[in-house]
Design an enzyme around this catalytic site. Structure first.
Site, short mmCIF file in Angstrom:
data_model
loop_
_atom_site.label_atom_id
_atom_site.label_comp_id
_atom_site.label_asym_id
_atom_site.label_seq_id
_atom_site.Cartn_x
_atom_site.Cartn_y
_atom_site.Cartn_z
N GLU A 58 10.13 -7.64 24.18
CA GLU A 58 10.47 -8.88 24.88
C GLU A 58 11.15 -8.59 26.21
O GLU A 58 12.04 -7.73 26.29
CB GLU A 58 11.40 -9.68 23.96
CG GLU A 58 11.89 -11.00 24.48
CD GLU A 58 12.82 -11.69 23.49
OE1 GLU A 58 13.10 -12.88 23.68
OE2 GLU A 58 13.28 -11.02 22.52
N LYS A 127 8.07 -18.51 24.92
CA LYS A 127 8.80 -18.44 23.66
C LYS A 127 9.12 -19.85 23.18
O LYS A 127 9.52 -20.72 23.96
CB LYS A 127 10.08 -17.63 23.87
CG LYS A 127 10.86 -17.31 22.60
CD LYS A 127 12.01 -16.36 22.92
CE LYS A 127 12.78 -15.93 21.69
NZ LYS A 127 13.83 -14.93 22.02
N CYS A 183 10.03 -12.73 19.44
CA CYS A 183 11.31 -12.50 18.77
C CYS A 183 11.74 -13.64 17.85
O CYS A 183 11.26 -13.75 16.74
CB CYS A 183 12.39 -12.19 19.81
SG CYS A 183 13.82 -11.33 19.09
N GLY A 376 -9.45 11.47 -29.69
CA GLY A 376 -8.79 12.61 -29.05
C GLY A 376 -9.06 12.64 -27.56
O GLY A 376 -8.65 13.57 -26.86
N GLU A 492 -15.34 2.49 -16.94
CA GLU A 492 -16.55 2.55 -17.76
C GLU A 492 -17.30 1.22 -17.72
O GLU A 492 -18.53 1.19 -17.70
CB GLU A 492 -16.18 2.92 -19.19
CG GLU A 492 -15.65 4.34 -19.33
CD GLU A 492 -15.27 4.69 -20.75
OE1 GLU A 492 -15.16 5.90 -21.05
OE2 GLU A 492 -15.07 3.77 -21.57
N HIS A 508 -12.10 -6.63 -30.84
CA HIS A 508 -11.41 -7.92 -30.92
C HIS A 508 -10.50 -8.14 -29.72
O HIS A 508 -10.23 -9.27 -29.34
CB HIS A 508 -10.59 -8.01 -32.21
CG HIS A 508 -11.43 -8.18 -33.44
ND1 HIS A 508 -11.43 -7.27 -34.48
CD2 HIS A 508 -12.31 -9.15 -33.80
CE1 HIS A 508 -12.27 -7.67 -35.43
NE2 HIS A 508 -12.82 -8.81 -35.04
N LYS A 642 -23.21 -6.28 -19.48
CA LYS A 642 -22.15 -5.83 -20.38
C LYS A 642 -20.82 -6.49 -20.02
O LYS A 642 -20.06 -6.91 -20.90
CB LYS A 642 -22.02 -4.31 -20.33
CG LYS A 642 -23.26 -3.56 -20.79
CD LYS A 642 -23.08 -2.06 -20.73
CE LYS A 642 -24.36 -1.34 -21.18
NZ LYS A 642 -24.21 0.14 -21.15
N SER A 668 -26.09 -11.50 -14.15
CA SER A 668 -26.47 -10.26 -14.83
C SER A 668 -27.79 -9.70 -14.34
O SER A 668 -28.09 -8.52 -14.55
CB SER A 668 -26.54 -10.49 -16.34
OG SER A 668 -25.26 -10.80 -16.85
#
Length: 687
Positions: A58, A127, A183, A376, A492, A508, A642, A668
């Site tokens: 400014e 301003k 400002c 696992g 995925e 579920h 999916k 889809s």
């Protein structure tokens, strides 16, 4: 492969971006000639850096802290004369310059922002809000410009548009539209730039003086972050620095650039030398977010369509061409928390979104057990530790969880062992069901070649195993009055890497459905680093993290190599990057490739998530990125059926979800041709 960096692919402008800078030039109190030269010097430095927009502080031409000298005619004459000199000096420079200066009009003095480009003064904004409290006395010298619209002003030897209703627009770059405020305007309940944003400005510039006091830097950050987010803009802020009068005040020269609430760059504060804080803002990203936010568009209508009232000042920009690099942080892992100061809090939040979602669903079912298949691998591991926390939160024994490991034809001893160790460490009910006999019978019944002794490991072979596992889990849930916890993750689901229906696609409650693979890996690591569980559990989690990601549906090869998911679908770190920019921002495929190339081409550049080991830091060339991106679009479009039948599950990241009831709705039967054609057309020759 050719390396023609003049190809449009490498141009940030062709990718919808603009390079902006907050400048803090040298300044000398009331020395207009000195300040003129300092402004021009920074303009030239910005030009050499390929900058398109430079925002100065400014009143930088006169200096800010002048008190009653603002009303001295000698000073005002000098200011008006040197505006013309700056305009002349800008003739061969690329950047649009926004400088601050006091200007006279109809017997009043206004605190102004002056737009200069390639030898011309484009317009002047006064301003709106003049501070007149504590250390500020601006109403003593200046008139406010709140009601000035549609007017002109004489400056620099020509008459130019004057008012708060100006937006500066580059003719060749549709997204490069700049609104301006000064400002104190920023501290108003409704900053004037709010209306400029609603009128189409994608970048807001704030020319500020703003003396520094303890904590004020944080306040400025808060305002820039909030306003750039609420107004859906990039925000460039430049405050006065060293050289301003310190009779009663001090100045830190803070410059910063925000985009949609994200900090892109910040200057050094209290620097003695000029600062040029530079970043590339993504105007396409701004416009894309506005398209999605109907609240923004409703506000535009409610405000009376400001775009009908604002004046669009168009200029021929002629930006620098070719490869200018990219000056902005591009997160390699957009779903992984990256705020080091709040890393634990962000991970805690992500993890507990899942815990709370599963806890509420379990309470609603009034069941006796949670049933989960434990392989696992990463996904089932993460779902299991979430379920364990649910038990802890509800005061239930962890034996409420019934875990089943179901080894198949490709199950390795390592993952089977880890599954047992994890179930035992967590203290759940643990059982094993060998699915090979049932799978063999099914393969025999359908006449599959594998049942006749042939090593045919096709999709049917894999899906028989995945389907049997899910079938067992649903029957076990019925037998034990429980429900099946889904383990499949968001990555995925994006890639279609799951068996539809009676397979790992179904459950579920899909507790991991909103968690991309890269975030899951990081959250498991966070759980061990922060001792969310006991040392025995932590040891198993670390072992699981170190494994190759594999569905283990195909027997290991003669060399002992296990089936690799990423060898088929691509590195998850790239796929999650692609997914974020496609789903959250709707970026063109060529732009996604451009961003991925800048993020991943050099492992030595840019930031990595905290705690990531050096040996895990990968890099990819453009040809590799392009190949996997093309496969991503093919898989992503083919797998929508999916996602359209997705079980319930909690959204976790602001980066989006793929739920048809949440962030992502898509036919889809849509095809990827347009996206693949755009990608191929955008890329340089990679042969």
């Amino acid at each position: 492969m050719t390396d023609d960096r003049t190809h449009p692919f490498y141009s940030l402008h062709a990718q919808g971006m603009v390079r902006v800078a907050a400048s803090t030039p040298h300044v000398r109190t009331a020395d207009v000639t000195f300040n003129r030269d300092a402004i021009i010097a920074e303009a030239r430095r910005a030009h050499d850096a390929g900058v398109d927009l430079v925002v100065y502080p400014e009143l930088c031409l006169s200096s800010y802290a002048l008190d009653d000298l603002h009303m001295q005619l000698a000073l005002l004459d000098a200011v008006e004369r040197e505006v013309g000199a700056i305009a002349q000096a800008s003739g061969e420079l690329v950047p649009l310059l926004l400088i601050g200066a006091p200007l006279r009009h109809n017997g009043r003095i206004y605190n102004c922002a002056i737009a200069i480009h390639r030898g011309r003064v484009l317009g002047v904004l006064p301003k709106s809000f003049l501070p007149n409290y504590r250390e500020f006395y601006e109403k003593r010298w200046f008139a406010n410009g709140r009601r000035i619209q549609g007017m002109d002003i004489a400056v620099g030897g020509e008459t130019v548009p004057f008012g708060t209703d100006l937006i500066f627009a580059a003719a060749e770059l549709p997204g490069f539209r700049v609104g301006v405020e000064i400002c104190e305007d920023f501290w108003a309940p409704i900053p004037p730039s709010t209306y400029a944003a609603m009128a189409g400005a994608t970048i807001i510039a704030n020319l500020s003086a703003s003396n520094i006091t303890i904590g004020k830097s944080d306040e400025r950050h808060m305002l820039c972050q909030s306003h750039s987010s609420r107004s859906v803009t990039a925000y460039v802020y430049s405050a006065s620095g060293h050289g301003e009068s310190t009779t009663d005040l001090a100045w830190d020269g803070q410059g910063m650039i925000y985009e949609l609430g994200d900090l892109l760059a910040e200057s050094e504060r209290f620097a003695r030398e000029p600062e040029l804080c530079v970043a590339d803002v993504d105007c396409d990203r701004v416009l894309s977010d506005r398209m999605r936010m109907q609240t923004f568009n409703d506000a535009v209508e409610e405000a009376g369509r400001p775009e009908d009232e604002f004046r669009l000042i168009t200029f021929e920009h002629r930006p620098a061409a070719g490869d200018l690099g990219l000056i902005r942080p591009v997160r390699r892992f957009p779903f992984v928390p990256n705020r080091r100061d709040k890393l634990d809090a962000d991970c805690f939040e992500a993890f507990n979104i899942q815990v709370d979602g599963l806890m509420r669903r379990f309470e609603a079912t009034s069941g006796n057990s949670m049933v989960i298949g434990v392989s696992g691998g990463l996904d089932s591991t993460h779902a299991l530790i979430v379920a364990a926390k649910v038990c802890d939160r509800l005061g239930l024994p962890r034996t409420t969880i019934r875990g089943y490991t179901m080894p198949g034809f490709g199950t390795s001893e390592g993952t089977r062992s880890n599954a047992w160790k994890l179930m035992e460490a967590l203290g759940i009910v643990a059982e094993e069901i060998d699915i090979k006999p049932a799978a063999t019978r099914m393969l025999q019944d359908i006449g599959h070649a594998f049942a006749g002794g042939e090593p045919v490991y096709d999709t049917v072979f894999e899906n028989v195993q995945a389907g049997l596992r899910t079938d067992y889990l649903f029957r076990l849930a019925g037998q034990h009055r429980g429900f099946v916890i889904g383990t499949g993750d968001m990555s995925e689901l994006a890639l279609g890497w799951c068996t539809y229906g009676v397979g790992d696609h179904m459950s579920h409650y899909g507790v991991n459905a909103g968690v991309p693979k890269t975030l899951m890996q990081y959250l498991i690591g966070w759980a061990t680093r922060t001792d969310q569980f006991d040392p025995a559990t932590d040891a198993v989690l670390e072992a699981i993290l170190a494994q190759e990601i594999s569905p283990e549906l195909v027997p290991a090869g003669e060399d002992g190599a296990v089936q690799s998911t990423e060898a088929t679908v691509g590195p998850y770190e790239l796929n999650d990057f692609f997914m974020h920019h496609v789903i959250r921002w709707g970026q063109r495929p060529g732009k996604v490739a451009f961003l991925a190339w800048h993020a991943w081409r050099d492992r030595e550049q840019g930031a990595w998530p905290a705690g990531m080991a050096p040996e895990a830091r990968n890099e990819y060339d453009l040809a590799t990125i392009a190949a996997w991106l093309e496969k991503f679009f093919g898989r992503f479009f083919a797998a929508q059926y999916k996602r359209s039948a997705l079980p319930n599950g909690p959204k976790v990241s602001a980066g989006g979800s793929v739920s048809p009831r949440g962030d992502w709705r898509m036919p889809s039967d849509a095809v990827a041709d347009v996206w693949l054609d755009q990608l191929r057309a955008a890329l340089p020759d990679l042969r």
